[in-house]
Scaffold this active site. Structure first.
Site, PDB file in Angstrom:
ATOM      1  N   LYS A  29      16.483   6.840  19.755  1.00 49.01           N
ATOM      2  CA  LYS A  29      17.597   6.139  19.573  1.00 49.01           C
ATOM      3  C   LYS A  29      18.042   5.577  20.853  1.00 49.01           C
ATOM      4  O   LYS A  29      18.569   4.320  21.388  1.00 49.01           O
ATOM      5  CB  LYS A  29      18.850   7.049  18.923  1.00 49.01           C
ATOM      6  N   ARG A 100      25.730  11.729  19.103  1.00 47.36           N
ATOM      7  CA  ARG A 100      24.655  11.951  18.272  1.00 47.36           C
ATOM      8  C   ARG A 100      23.409  12.264  18.784  1.00 47.36           C
ATOM      9  O   ARG A 100      23.046  12.245  20.060  1.00 47.36           O
ATOM     10  CB  ARG A 100      24.261  10.335  17.505  1.00 47.36           C
ATOM     11  N   GLY A 109      18.951  12.820   9.435  1.00 49.83           N
ATOM     12  CA  GLY A 109      19.736  13.735   8.954  1.00 49.83           C
ATOM     13  C   GLY A 109      19.511  15.114   9.380  1.00 49.83           C
ATOM     14  O   GLY A 109      20.069  16.016   8.709  1.00 49.83           O
ATOM     15  N   MET A 111      19.519  16.550  12.335  1.00 45.07           N
ATOM     16  CA  MET A 111      20.220  17.076  13.409  1.00 45.07           C
ATOM     17  C   MET A 111      21.736  16.581  13.186  1.00 45.07           C
ATOM     18  O   MET A 111      21.831  15.927  12.231  1.00 45.07           O
ATOM     19  CB  MET A 111      19.645  16.768  14.676  1.00 45.07           C
ATOM     20  N   ARG A 373      15.718   1.180  14.589  1.00 44.24           N
ATOM     21  CA  ARG A 373      14.616   2.294  14.475  1.00 44.24           C
ATOM     22  C   ARG A 373      13.403   1.732  13.851  1.00 44.24           C
ATOM     23  O   ARG A 373      13.879   0.903  12.714  1.00 44.24           O
ATOM     24  CB  ARG A 373      14.847   3.745  14.416  1.00 44.24           C
ATOM     25  N   HIS A 491      20.738   9.786   1.924  1.00 49.49           N
ATOM     26  CA  HIS A 491      19.991  10.835   2.339  1.00 49.49           C
ATOM     27  C   HIS A 491      18.704  11.105   1.579  1.00 49.49           C
ATOM     28  O   HIS A 491      17.772  11.030   2.010  1.00 49.49           O
ATOM     29  CB  HIS A 491      20.669  12.052   2.558  1.00 49.49           C
ATOM     30  N   SER A 799     -25.212  19.542   7.386  1.00 48.78           N
ATOM     31  CA  SER A 799     -23.964  19.202   6.768  1.00 48.78           C
ATOM     32  C   SER A 799     -23.103  20.689   7.097  1.00 48.78           C
ATOM     33  O   SER A 799     -23.294  21.685   6.571  1.00 48.78           O
ATOM     34  CB  SER A 799     -24.075  18.886   5.395  1.00 48.78           C
ATOM     35  N   THR A 802     -17.251  23.441   6.293  1.00 42.88           N
ATOM     36  CA  THR A 802     -16.178  24.256   7.278  1.00 42.88           C
ATOM     37  C   THR A 802     -15.364  25.197   6.327  1.00 42.88           C
ATOM     38  O   THR A 802     -14.798  25.912   7.378  1.00 42.88           O
ATOM     39  CB  THR A 802     -15.509  23.000   7.908  1.00 42.88           C
ATOM     40  N   CYS A 866     -18.792  18.637   4.969  1.00 39.23           N
ATOM     41  CA  CYS A 866     -18.619  18.417   3.524  1.00 39.23           C
ATOM     42  C   CYS A 866     -17.195  19.369   3.017  1.00 39.23           C
ATOM     43  O   CYS A 866     -17.305  19.722   1.721  1.00 39.23           O
ATOM     44  CB  CYS A 866     -19.819  18.791   2.728  1.00 39.23           C
ATOM     45  N   TYR A 886     -21.207  11.222   9.219  1.00 39.56           N
ATOM     46  CA  TYR A 886     -20.323  11.070   8.108  1.00 39.56           C
ATOM     47  C   TYR A 886     -19.333  12.346   7.881  1.00 39.56           C
ATOM     48  O   TYR A 886     -19.704  13.160   8.377  1.00 39.56           O
ATOM     49  CB  TYR A 886     -21.157  10.515   6.952  1.00 39.56           C
TER      50      TYR A 886
END
Length: 928
Positions: A29, A100, A109, A111, A373, A491, A799, A802, A866, A886
């Protein structure tokens, strides 16, 4: 004073200390207020206290802050006085200010704000004399007491009460007077309300409301800094990955008043439609009001443009002749102001090269711009704006791609209401289409209930008269949001669009009773727990639960995806086990299958009995007999998938889960299986009990199964390769990749690869033909990472699984971590859920090591991932930087991964170019 020691930056009268590039120091701002002054936009003068001062205040306290900024703030107030011709704390000619917040990232909204600061009883009298407008002055004073009382003095509802005590006083006064809205109060009414507000403050806090403007100012500044750490701001930051250490700036600005009568107004405008992305100037305003009225939705706002007003009236069922008289647009009411506002909007969008969200006030015929903004927008609008601005030459291709947040694509991909269902369903009310999408859920009226019900697996719609920042957690938990008050800039609307959540606002014919927990339309009463459905694209509210149909992808979406593929270097595949998933993924642009989990195929009704027969057989002969039944079924599954992929790679993981997952635990099914196999129920029961493992996820599964029972791997390899040969005779190419799961030793890899290759040679000899195939492994055991170079000598691809790699690295069970991970996240023990966002510091190091060592063992090693992380943008960027070939993810996350892969490549190129430019400049300076 240079910028390194300067704590307060002034702006006003077409001059400014800062500019738009200083968001880190001045917040979004403050930086944009400075920039607008430099552009000649009419902005009330003011000053910004830097984000660095927020950090000092939060770490070192009030006294330290004041000692640093006091002199600069005093001088900056003088700057405002000189440009407004007023005097702070002067009775006859007072200077009033707003205070502000302003983080570097927009947090609408979350803060706190305080308006009309600088008033007291004596100044009120002087201001009435100056303006000859007692109603305006008392209205401003009561607003100031209410805001300051809540924000600075912490006046809250009593325990167990949901209603703001200030609003209770206002509502009681309206009832006594027979008024419908606040705008009907006269000066005497507002004076009495102000006195009641001050008594409430005294009763709640034990303190008198402060009368010294300087005391008010310091209290407001520190309260805004404090609001950086309020519950809703913290929650919003966590949700949007905004670092706590950034802090907020504070903006102090000369007040301009939209509540001075019918020639004054306040509003919010957008340079494009935030819901659809359409290039149309739009927004809402109220006459004789302050900005909080537009956002709170306590009065029905009017539209800025004639076109917008007509659209609103059409949606609300209001005839044109009534609209033009009762609800005229700003364009009709104040045509000169409208044209000036439109001109400012065009300048700002062209300058910032993005859709602008502009707050403005008209004070007695004079336009002031209070803020601009980059506007929040839906995922659909985000895509359309990026493509439109590219075609308008506002953006280049790379910037257009970067303009779209990959996570927001999720909103475009999921189902919408089935049109057949809509035709047959009752529309119970109509509101404004504040944020598109379709959602069904059970009615709840309070944020806490939305959280609770959602945590118990219920789909909920949060129904409120209007929302406030305190409702944020409930809004996140809900499937959709419905409010009786408010407009497209309320809001509820702004926050819902930011979250990509379906929202209908301003359904004014709804009557909501919080105490009875009911929602009423003209001829229907719905209670908490009843089902309703919201169409956020039309504003229509339906009774009951509606079915959905697939979303339709736009030409803009397709163009964005084409651009993403043009710039990305990381290929995106999908995790898919069924023809339906494969077709969905192909539709979304998947370039292959990165994980086909063969065990998912065995759960079909026609296969599960044979699978169980195989598991429970006493010997190899029995197992082979059952596998012979499974072979043609599994082969057909692979044929279907190969046809759909039509020459794209298909990575097929051999059987992975522990065998106990397939066996029946229901006694009735056990008896049926015993009869099928011709053995006693007791033998079946004993065999099932023998499969029990204390820690099955680390037990007899993955390659351990294939090495214990090589006939399983033989059957699966046969099904894959025969399927590939069968479709080859149909003229369709296939590229099978056979993946061995859970490898932890070289010997495990060698044994499984030998089984696969020997099986392949037998098949090729039998068919008199060959096909190309790859054999590789999943890297999901930490030991495999440590010996990746040796494994790579026998694997043609890696591969990363994870999910399991994360599980084994942390020692967290995915199935049980829900008991402690939420607390870990809340207390900051872990920053993100490691099963959703890759832990780059720990698990990421293992990935890095395995990639490096794997390429030592085999220079042309193909590497992918994957796990669930394949669809997380931050994780995708990490995998790009590590040089993977990939990523693979679920079908609906394929577009997200494609866009994230492009972001990663573009960002890397920018860093390389920046480094090259720096090197050139460095070389030039050395030559000089």
């Amino acid at each position: 004073m240079n910028n390194l020691t300067k704590t307060v930056f002034i702006f006003g009268d077409k001059q400014a200390d800062g500019n738009a590039e200083m968001k880190n120091l001045l917040g979004g701002k403050g930086a944009n207020l400075a920039e607008m002054n430099l552009l000649g936009i009419p902005v009330p003068p003011g000053f910004t206290i830097t984000t660095e001062m927020c950090r000092i205040y939060l770490n070192e306290g009030h006294d330290k802050l004041i000692s640093i900024i006091k002199n600069e703030v005093t001088a900056s107030i003088k700057f405002i006085e000189d440009r407004t011709g007023t005097k702070f704390s002067d009775v006859d000619n007072p200077c009033l200010v707003s205070v502000r917040s302003g983080s570097r990232a927009s947090m609408p909204g979350m803060m706190d704000t305080i308006l009309n600061l600088g008033l007291n009883e004596n100044i009120v009298k002087g201001l009435i004399k100056k303006t000859n407008n007692a109603r305006f002055v008392w209205d401003s004073y009561r607003r100031f007491i209410q805001m300051y009382g809540k924000v600075v003095m912490d006046v809250r509802p009593e325990e167990g009460d949901f209603v703001d005590p200030f609003e209770e006083i206002l509502d009681e006064a309206k009832i006594q007077k027979g008024y419908q809205t606040d705008s009907e109060f006269n000066a005497e009414d507002l004076k009495n309300i102000a006195q009641s507000f001050k008594k409430l403050v005294k009763k709640s806090t034990g303190k008198d409301f402060p009368s010294d403007p300087w005391e008010q100012l310091w209290g407001a500044i520190t309260a805004v800094f404090d609001s950086w750490m309020n519950e809703r701001a913290i929650y919003y930051r966590e949700m949007n990955n905004i670092p706590q250490e950034w802090g907020t700036a504070v903006n102090v600005q000369a007040m301009v008043f939209g509540n001075m009568g019918q020639k004054s107004a306040t509003g919010v405008s957008f340079t494009r439609d935030a819901s659809t992305g359409e290039k149309i100037f739009n927004g809402e305003f109220l006459t004789n009001a302050q900005g909080e009225d537009v956002v709170a939705g306590t009065r029905t706002p009017r539209q800025i443009t004639i076109e917008g007003s007509r659209r609103w009236a059409s949606l609300s069922g209001i005839a044109e002749d009534i609209r033009s008289i009762d609800f005229p647009s700003l364009e009709e009411m104040m045509p000169e102001i409208y044209q000036e506002l439109l001109g400012c909007a065009e300048v700002l969008e062209l300058h910032f090269k993005d859709m602008q969200d502009i707050e403005f006030t008209v004070q007695e015929g004079k336009l002031w711009i209070l803020q601009t903004r980059n506007g929040k927008r839906t995922g659909a609008a985000m895509v359309k704006m990026a493509v439109d601005m590219l075609e308008e030459n506002l953006l280049d291709e790379k910037t257009a791609v970067l303009r779209v947040d990959p996570k927001r694509l999720d909103e475009l991909l999921h189902p919408i209401f089935d049109q057949g269902e809509i035709i047959q369903s009752d529309i119970i009310a109509q509101g404004l289409p504040a944020s598109p999408g379709a959602s069904s859920g059970r009615i709840v009226f309070f944020a806490e209930d939305a959280q609770l019900w959602s945590s118990e697996g219920e789909s909920v719609i949060l129904v409120r008269i209007e929302t406030s920042p305190e409702d944020l957690k409930g809004m996140v938990a809900a499937n959709g949001i419905l409010t009786a008050r408010g407009g497209m800039t309320s809001h509820a609307a702004v926050v819902a669009r930011g979250m990509g959540k379906c929202c209908i606002a301003g359904a004014e014919r709804l009557k909501i009773d919080y105490k009875q927990r009911i929602m009423q339309t003209e001829n229907l009463t719905l209670k908490e727990g009843d089902w309703i459905s919201l169409d956020g694209s039309t504003g229509k509210i339906y009774q009951g639960k509606l079915k959905t149909s697939e979303a339709q992808l736009t030409a803009d979406f397709e163009k964005l995806m084409d651009l993403s593929d043009q710039y990305s270097r990381l290929e995106v595949r999908t995790n898919a086990d069924t023809p339906k998933d494969v077709m969905t993924a192909r539709r979304f642009g998947a370039k292959g299958i990165g994980l086909c989990r063969t065990e998912h195929m065995f759960f079909d009704d026609d296969k599960i009995m044979s699978m169980r027969e195989m598991i429970l057989s006493e010997n190899e002969v029995g197992r082979r007999k059952a596998l012979a039944k499974l072979l043609p079924m599994q082969r057909k599954d692979f044929e279907d998938i190969f046809r759909l992929m039509n020459g794209l790679p298909v990575n097929i993981r051999l059987l992975d889960p522990p065998l106990h997952e397939f066996v029946p635990h229901d006694e009735k099914v056990q008896k049926e299986l015993a009869d099928e196999m011709g053995i006693s129920h007791e033998i079946i029961k004993q065999k099932i009990e023998s499969l029990y493992e204390f820690n099955p996820m680390m037990g007899h599964r993955g390659c351990r199964l294939g090495n214990t029972y090589p006939e399983i791997s033989e059957m699966q390899a046969t099904a894959i390769l025969e399927a590939a040969l069968h479709i080859k005779y149909e003229g369709i190419e296939s590229r099978p990749e056979i993946m061995i799961p859970l490898t932890g030793t070289v010997e495990e890899m060698q044994m499984q690869k030998k089984i696969i290759n020997q099986t392949a040679e037998k098949i090729f000899e039998l068919y008199g033909d060959r096909i190309e195939y790859l054999v590789g492994t999943m890297i999901e055991v930490p030991r495999a990472v440590l010996i990746a170079d040796k494994i790579a000598e026998h694997a043609e691809f890696f591969s990363f699984g994870t999910n399991d790699l994360t599980q084994m690295t942390f020692g967290y069970s995915r199935d049980d971590s829900g008991k402690f991970l939420p607390m870990y996240l809340e207390k900051g023990i872990v920053k993100d859920d490691p099963f959703q966002v890759l832990d780059q510091e720990g698990v990421g190091q293992l990935v890095t090591m395995a990639v490096r060592k794997g390429k030592i063992g085999r220079s042309n090693l193909k590497i992918g991932i994957c796990g669930e992380h394949g669809g997380d943008p931050a994780s995708v960027e990490f995998f790009h930087n590590e040089g993977l070939n990939y990523v693979s993810c679920s079908p609906y996350r394929v577009p997200i991964a494609r866009l994230a892969a492009a972001h990663a490549a573009i960002k890397e190129d920018k860093k390389i170019n920046a480094a090259a430019q720096y090197a050139i400049k460095r070389q030039e300076s050395l030559l000089i």
